[in-house]
Motif scaffolding. Structure first.
Motif, PDB file in Angstrom:
ATOM      1  N   SER A 105      -5.295 -28.213 -10.160  1.00 54.29           N
ATOM      2  CA  SER A 105      -5.061 -27.387 -11.338  1.00 54.29           C
ATOM      3  C   SER A 105      -5.063 -28.190 -12.641  1.00 54.29           C
ATOM      4  O   SER A 105      -4.945 -27.616 -13.712  1.00 54.29           O
ATOM      5  CB  SER A 105      -3.751 -26.621 -11.185  1.00 54.29           C
ATOM      6  OG  SER A 105      -2.695 -27.492 -10.880  1.00 54.29           O
ATOM      7  N   PHE A 106      -5.212 -29.505 -12.561  1.00 56.96           N
ATOM      8  CA  PHE A 106      -5.303 -30.334 -13.764  1.00 56.96           C
ATOM      9  C   PHE A 106      -6.735 -30.371 -14.254  1.00 56.96           C
ATOM     10  O   PHE A 106      -7.672 -30.434 -13.462  1.00 56.96           O
ATOM     11  CB  PHE A 106      -4.868 -31.778 -13.477  1.00 56.96           C
ATOM     12  CG  PHE A 106      -3.389 -31.955 -13.329  1.00 56.96           C
ATOM     13  CD1 PHE A 106      -2.559 -31.925 -14.443  1.00 56.96           C
ATOM     14  CD2 PHE A 106      -2.826 -32.159 -12.092  1.00 56.96           C
ATOM     15  CE1 PHE A 106      -1.199 -32.103 -14.307  1.00 56.96           C
ATOM     16  CE2 PHE A 106      -1.466 -32.332 -11.947  1.00 56.96           C
ATOM     17  CZ  PHE A 106      -0.649 -32.301 -13.060  1.00 56.96           C
ATOM     18  N   SER A 107      -6.896 -30.377 -15.563  1.00 57.93           N
ATOM     19  CA  SER A 107      -8.237 -30.550 -16.127  1.00 57.93           C
ATOM     20  C   SER A 107      -8.629 -32.028 -15.986  1.00 57.93           C
ATOM     21  O   SER A 107      -7.768 -32.893 -15.819  1.00 57.93           O
ATOM     22  CB  SER A 107      -8.253 -30.139 -17.602  1.00 57.93           C
ATOM     23  OG  SER A 107      -7.497 -31.054 -18.367  1.00 57.93           O
ATOM     24  N   GLN A 108      -9.924 -32.304 -16.052  1.00 55.75           N
ATOM     25  CA  GLN A 108     -10.405 -33.685 -15.967  1.00 55.75           C
ATOM     26  C   GLN A 108      -9.807 -34.523 -17.088  1.00 55.75           C
ATOM     27  O   GLN A 108      -9.465 -35.680 -16.880  1.00 55.75           O
ATOM     28  CB  GLN A 108     -11.929 -33.730 -16.056  1.00 55.75           C
ATOM     29  CG  GLN A 108     -12.651 -33.486 -14.747  1.00 55.75           C
ATOM     30  CD  GLN A 108     -12.217 -34.417 -13.636  1.00 55.75           C
ATOM     31  OE1 GLN A 108     -11.629 -33.974 -12.682  1.00 55.75           O
ATOM     32  NE2 GLN A 108     -12.480 -35.697 -13.748  1.00 55.75           N
ATOM     33  N   LYS A 109      -9.659 -33.925 -18.280  1.00 55.16           N
ATOM     34  CA  LYS A 109      -9.115 -34.665 -19.416  1.00 55.16           C
ATOM     35  C   LYS A 109      -7.674 -35.100 -19.144  1.00 55.16           C
ATOM     36  O   LYS A 109      -7.305 -36.239 -19.420  1.00 55.16           O
ATOM     37  CB  LYS A 109      -9.176 -33.817 -20.688  1.00 55.16           C
ATOM     38  CG  LYS A 109      -8.707 -34.580 -21.924  1.00 55.16           C
ATOM     39  CD  LYS A 109      -8.489 -33.652 -23.107  1.00 55.16           C
ATOM     40  CE  LYS A 109      -7.982 -34.361 -24.322  1.00 55.16           C
ATOM     41  NZ  LYS A 109      -6.890 -35.281 -24.129  1.00 55.16           N
ATOM     42  N   VAL A 110      -6.865 -34.204 -18.598  1.00 56.33           N
ATOM     43  CA  VAL A 110      -5.467 -34.537 -18.303  1.00 56.33           C
ATOM     44  C   VAL A 110      -5.403 -35.630 -17.238  1.00 56.33           C
ATOM     45  O   VAL A 110      -4.612 -36.573 -17.357  1.00 56.33           O
ATOM     46  CB  VAL A 110      -4.677 -33.283 -17.868  1.00 56.33           C
ATOM     47  CG1 VAL A 110      -3.307 -33.640 -17.343  1.00 56.33           C
ATOM     48  CG2 VAL A 110      -4.561 -32.309 -19.023  1.00 56.33           C
ATOM     49  N   LEU A 111      -6.231 -35.530 -16.199  1.00 51.39           N
ATOM     50  CA  LEU A 111      -6.257 -36.569 -15.174  1.00 51.39           C
ATOM     51  C   LEU A 111      -6.665 -37.916 -15.759  1.00 51.39           C
ATOM     52  O   LEU A 111      -6.095 -38.954 -15.409  1.00 51.39           O
ATOM     53  CB  LEU A 111      -7.198 -36.171 -14.033  1.00 51.39           C
ATOM     54  CG  LEU A 111      -6.703 -35.049 -13.129  1.00 51.39           C
ATOM     55  CD1 LEU A 111      -7.785 -34.645 -12.128  1.00 51.39           C
ATOM     56  CD2 LEU A 111      -5.435 -35.454 -12.395  1.00 51.39           C
ATOM     57  N   GLN A 112      -7.636 -37.908 -16.674  1.00 53.00           N
ATOM     58  CA  GLN A 112      -8.045 -39.151 -17.338  1.00 53.00           C
ATOM     59  C   GLN A 112      -6.917 -39.690 -18.211  1.00 53.00           C
ATOM     60  O   GLN A 112      -6.695 -40.901 -18.261  1.00 53.00           O
ATOM     61  CB  GLN A 112      -9.301 -38.919 -18.175  1.00 53.00           C
ATOM     62  CG  GLN A 112     -10.554 -38.738 -17.356  1.00 53.00           C
ATOM     63  CD  GLN A 112     -11.745 -38.308 -18.209  1.00 53.00           C
ATOM     64  OE1 GLN A 112     -11.603 -37.942 -19.369  1.00 53.00           O
ATOM     65  NE2 GLN A 112     -12.930 -38.337 -17.598  1.00 53.00           N
ATOM     66  N   ASP A 113      -6.192 -38.802 -18.892  1.00 53.19           N
ATOM     67  CA  ASP A 113      -5.062 -39.230 -19.722  1.00 53.19           C
ATOM     68  C   ASP A 113      -3.958 -39.858 -18.863  1.00 53.19           C
ATOM     69  O   ASP A 113      -3.375 -40.876 -19.238  1.00 53.19           O
ATOM     70  CB  ASP A 113      -4.499 -38.060 -20.530  1.00 53.19           C
ATOM     71  CG  ASP A 113      -5.443 -37.596 -21.635  1.00 53.19           C
ATOM     72  OD1 ASP A 113      -6.388 -38.341 -21.979  1.00 53.19           O
ATOM     73  OD2 ASP A 113      -5.240 -36.468 -22.126  1.00 53.19           O
ATOM     74  N   PHE A 114      -3.671 -39.243 -17.716  1.00 50.81           N
ATOM     75  CA  PHE A 114      -2.690 -39.816 -16.782  1.00 50.81           C
ATOM     76  C   PHE A 114      -3.139 -41.199 -16.334  1.00 50.81           C
ATOM     77  O   PHE A 114      -2.337 -42.133 -16.266  1.00 50.81           O
ATOM     78  CB  PHE A 114      -2.515 -38.927 -15.542  1.00 50.81           C
ATOM     79  CG  PHE A 114      -1.514 -37.818 -15.704  1.00 50.81           C
ATOM     80  CD1 PHE A 114      -0.439 -37.928 -16.561  1.00 50.81           C
ATOM     81  CD2 PHE A 114      -1.630 -36.657 -14.965  1.00 50.81           C
ATOM     82  CE1 PHE A 114       0.489 -36.915 -16.700  1.00 50.81           C
ATOM     83  CE2 PHE A 114      -0.715 -35.626 -15.098  1.00 50.81           C
ATOM     84  CZ  PHE A 114       0.349 -35.767 -15.966  1.00 50.81           C
ATOM     85  N   SER A 115      -4.414 -41.324 -16.025  1.00 50.27           N
ATOM     86  CA  SER A 115      -4.961 -42.597 -15.568  1.00 50.27           C
ATOM     87  C   SER A 115      -4.871 -43.658 -16.662  1.00 50.27           C
ATOM     88  O   SER A 115      -4.458 -44.790 -16.406  1.00 50.27           O
ATOM     89  CB  SER A 115      -6.408 -42.412 -15.123  1.00 50.27           C
ATOM     90  OG  SER A 115      -6.933 -43.621 -14.642  1.00 50.27           O
ATOM     91  N   ARG A 116      -5.246 -43.290 -17.874  1.00 46.37           N
ATOM     92  CA  ARG A 116      -5.180 -44.228 -19.003  1.00 46.37           C
ATOM     93  C   ARG A 116      -3.746 -44.672 -19.274  1.00 46.37           C
ATOM     94  O   ARG A 116      -3.494 -45.823 -19.600  1.00 46.37           O
ATOM     95  CB  ARG A 116      -5.763 -43.587 -20.260  1.00 46.37           C
ATOM     96  CG  ARG A 116      -7.082 -44.167 -20.669  1.00 46.37           C
ATOM     97  CD  ARG A 116      -7.478 -43.677 -22.049  1.00 46.37           C
ATOM     98  NE  ARG A 116      -7.380 -42.246 -22.200  1.00 46.37           N
ATOM     99  CZ  ARG A 116      -8.402 -41.409 -22.090  1.00 46.37           C
ATOM    100  NH1 ARG A 116      -9.600 -41.851 -21.845  1.00 46.37           N
ATOM    101  NH2 ARG A 116      -8.234 -40.109 -22.233  1.00 46.37           N
ATOM    102  N   ALA A 117      -2.809 -43.748 -19.140  1.00 49.35           N
ATOM    103  CA  ALA A 117      -1.403 -44.067 -19.395  1.00 49.35           C
ATOM    104  C   ALA A 117      -0.757 -44.783 -18.207  1.00 49.35           C
ATOM    105  O   ALA A 117       0.348 -45.313 -18.325  1.00 49.35           O
ATOM    106  CB  ALA A 117      -0.627 -42.789 -19.705  1.00 49.35           C
ATOM    107  N   GLY A 118      -1.439 -44.792 -17.061  1.00 55.72           N
ATOM    108  CA  GLY A 118      -0.913 -45.468 -15.878  1.00 55.72           C
ATOM    109  C   GLY A 118       0.188 -44.704 -15.179  1.00 55.72           C
ATOM    110  O   GLY A 118       1.073 -45.302 -14.562  1.00 55.72           O
ATOM    111  N   VAL A 119       0.156 -43.372 -15.251  1.00 53.99           N
ATOM    112  CA  VAL A 119       1.215 -42.562 -14.637  1.00 53.99           C
ATOM    113  C   VAL A 119       0.682 -41.588 -13.577  1.00 53.99           C
ATOM    114  O   VAL A 119       1.343 -40.594 -13.283  1.00 53.99           O
ATOM    115  CB  VAL A 119       2.043 -41.804 -15.710  1.00 53.99           C
ATOM    116  CG1 VAL A 119       2.828 -42.758 -16.575  1.00 53.99           C
ATOM    117  CG2 VAL A 119       1.155 -40.906 -16.554  1.00 53.99           C
TER     118      VAL A 119
END
Length: 182
Positions: free
Chosen positions: A97-111
């Motif tokens: 249910s996460f958008s690709q952008k949110v998943l990328q943001d989580f990845s960039r933030a390391g969370v």
């Protein structure tokens, strides 16, 4: 090419699909031997998808799978996105249910570990059940058994992936060790 979100809407776990694609040899880029890395992982070719056709739809989901889907639906009905996505990620480890952008943001933030099933989820489960059982004046011996049962049921409920099984074993051992004073 298909985005993960649209593919997840089309194909569900257990479905049989026919994929029409163009096979390409992976290539190294920017000094990274991507072709050799993929080969070490057992990947010889890359597939650029042209078309996906569902051949046979899985009708027979287990009661656990149906329960998990129903629980995720209740979360989505209870809160709007992105709150429901985060809650489903925390509780069930789902990322659909996460958008690709949110998943990328989580990845960039390391969370990204927050939405992955891990020891974090098991710790929350242990603390939650421990607090409830203590407030009900349940003896320590029975609490340990009930919490271990809750860990096992939770692990089965979320699909028993490798990371959550490891976390469940370690969490169960650590919790039992506290009971024995170790």
């Amino acid at each position: 090419m298909f985005q993960l979100r649209s593919l997840a809407d089309l194909v569900k776990k257990g479905d049989w699909v026919e994929v029409d694609c163009i096979l390409n040899q992976p290539k190294a880029f920017s000094g990274f031997a991507y072709d050799k890395y993929l080969y070490s992982q057992g990947v010889d070719k890359l597939c650029k998808v042209k078309n996906i056709k569902k051949i046979n739809q899985q009708e027979d989901s287990s009661w656990l799978e149906k329960s998990r889907i129903a629980f995720a639906s209740k979360i989505k009905a209870l809160w709007p996105r992105p709150t429901s996505s985060l809650a489903a990620g925390l509780l069930l480890g789902t990322r659909e249910s996460f958008s690709q952008k949110v998943l990328q943001d989580f990845s960039r933030a390391g969370v990204t570990h927050i939405i992955a099933l891990s020891g974090f989820n098991i710790s929350i489960l242990i603390i939650f059940f421990e607090k409830i059982l203590v407030s009900l004046y349940i003896s320590k011996k029975i609490r340990v058994v009930l919490v271990i049962i809750a860990i096992i049921l939770f692990t089965a409920f979320v699909g028993a992936g490798a990371s959550i099984v490891r976390a469940s074993i370690m969490g169960g051992i650590a919790y039992a060790a506290m009971y024995w004073g170790r």
